[in-house]
Design an enzyme around this catalytic site. Sequence first.
Site, PDB file in Angstrom:
ATOM      1  N   SER A 101      49.343  33.841  33.957  1.00 14.02           N
ATOM      2  CA  SER A 101      49.554  34.659  35.149  1.00 14.02           C
ATOM      3  C   SER A 101      49.037  33.907  36.357  1.00 14.02           C
ATOM      4  O   SER A 101      48.107  33.093  36.253  1.00 14.02           O
ATOM      5  CB  SER A 101      48.806  35.990  35.026  1.00 14.02           C
ATOM      6  OG  SER A 101      48.798  36.680  36.257  1.00 14.02           O
ATOM      7  N   TYR A 161      41.254  40.207  33.496  1.00 15.91           N
ATOM      8  CA  TYR A 161      42.592  39.641  33.294  1.00 15.91           C
ATOM      9  C   TYR A 161      42.641  38.186  33.761  1.00 15.91           C
ATOM     10  O   TYR A 161      43.215  37.327  33.080  1.00 15.91           O
ATOM     11  CB  TYR A 161      43.604  40.490  34.058  1.00 15.91           C
ATOM     12  CG  TYR A 161      45.051  40.209  33.758  1.00 15.91           C
ATOM     13  CD1 TYR A 161      45.624  40.601  32.558  1.00 15.91           C
ATOM     14  CD2 TYR A 161      45.872  39.570  34.695  1.00 15.91           C
ATOM     15  CE1 TYR A 161      46.971  40.368  32.288  1.00 15.91           C
ATOM     16  CE2 TYR A 161      47.202  39.332  34.448  1.00 15.91           C
ATOM     17  CZ  TYR A 161      47.750  39.736  33.239  1.00 15.91           C
ATOM     18  OH  TYR A 161      49.080  39.499  32.980  1.00 15.91           O
ATOM     19  N   SER A 162      42.036  37.911  34.901  1.00 13.92           N
ATOM     20  CA  SER A 162      42.014  36.539  35.420  1.00 13.92           C
ATOM     21  C   SER A 162      41.258  35.617  34.472  1.00 13.92           C
ATOM     22  O   SER A 162      41.679  34.478  34.240  1.00 13.92           O
ATOM     23  CB  SER A 162      41.374  36.510  36.810  1.00 13.92           C
ATOM     24  OG  SER A 162      42.141  37.244  37.745  1.00 13.92           O
TER      25      SER A 162
END
Length: 241
Positions: free
Chosen positions: A140, A153-154
């Site tokens: 992402s 998430y990162s």
Amino acid sequence: MNRTVLVTGASKGIGKAIASQLGADGFDIIIHYHSDRDGAEDTLRRVEEAGASGRLMQFDACDRGAVRRAIEADIEEFGAYYAVINNAGVSRDNAFPSLSDDDWDQVIDTNLDSFYNVIQPCVMPMVRARIGGRIISISSVSGVIGNRGQVNYSAAKAGVIGASKALALELGKRNITVNCVAPGLIETDMTTNIEIEQLMKLIPARRVGRPDEVASLVSYLMSDAAGYITRQTICIDGGLS
């Protein structure tokens, strides 16, 4: 040559688009799903309508033992895969002080640990097959530049990038390329609750991306023309990063 590709998280969104596109490209597709069997069967229908063959595979990507058993049994019956598209993922967005232990663990387990759980059982059969191959992980843009409200998430998606770069070094001489595709804001179920209008100001293209655009990039990386591309992270984000 075995042209079988395992696509994880293929029951919806980007995974469905990738599986459908690669089926149209002539690959045989293993359609992985966790709980959405109806979605997986719809993907299988699309793959078969494109003239390719496919089959379903069910497991929880966080359950290492279940993943290994499913993949090893499938390889034992049908042979090594030519490629793995590591796509399964979840998000649990919140400001860092408000993240719960479960928010952190679920995102790390599903997005990062699944890299090991899914790819590790596939690698040695790919090497022994001596036909080269492709490993592509869907990371992402959050893993490249970070994103507010997505510390978990990162972290997971950045870990996937680091793992891919290291694995590319190990498999390069085997003619197995390892790359990441890093989407930005793509129109999927995962983005339905995001304030699109605010984010749009940060995207030079001034629009949300489509799953089929991500699938087209994966299709290129799967092609013979991309045989000299490895250890790369390619952003597809409308200029956001």
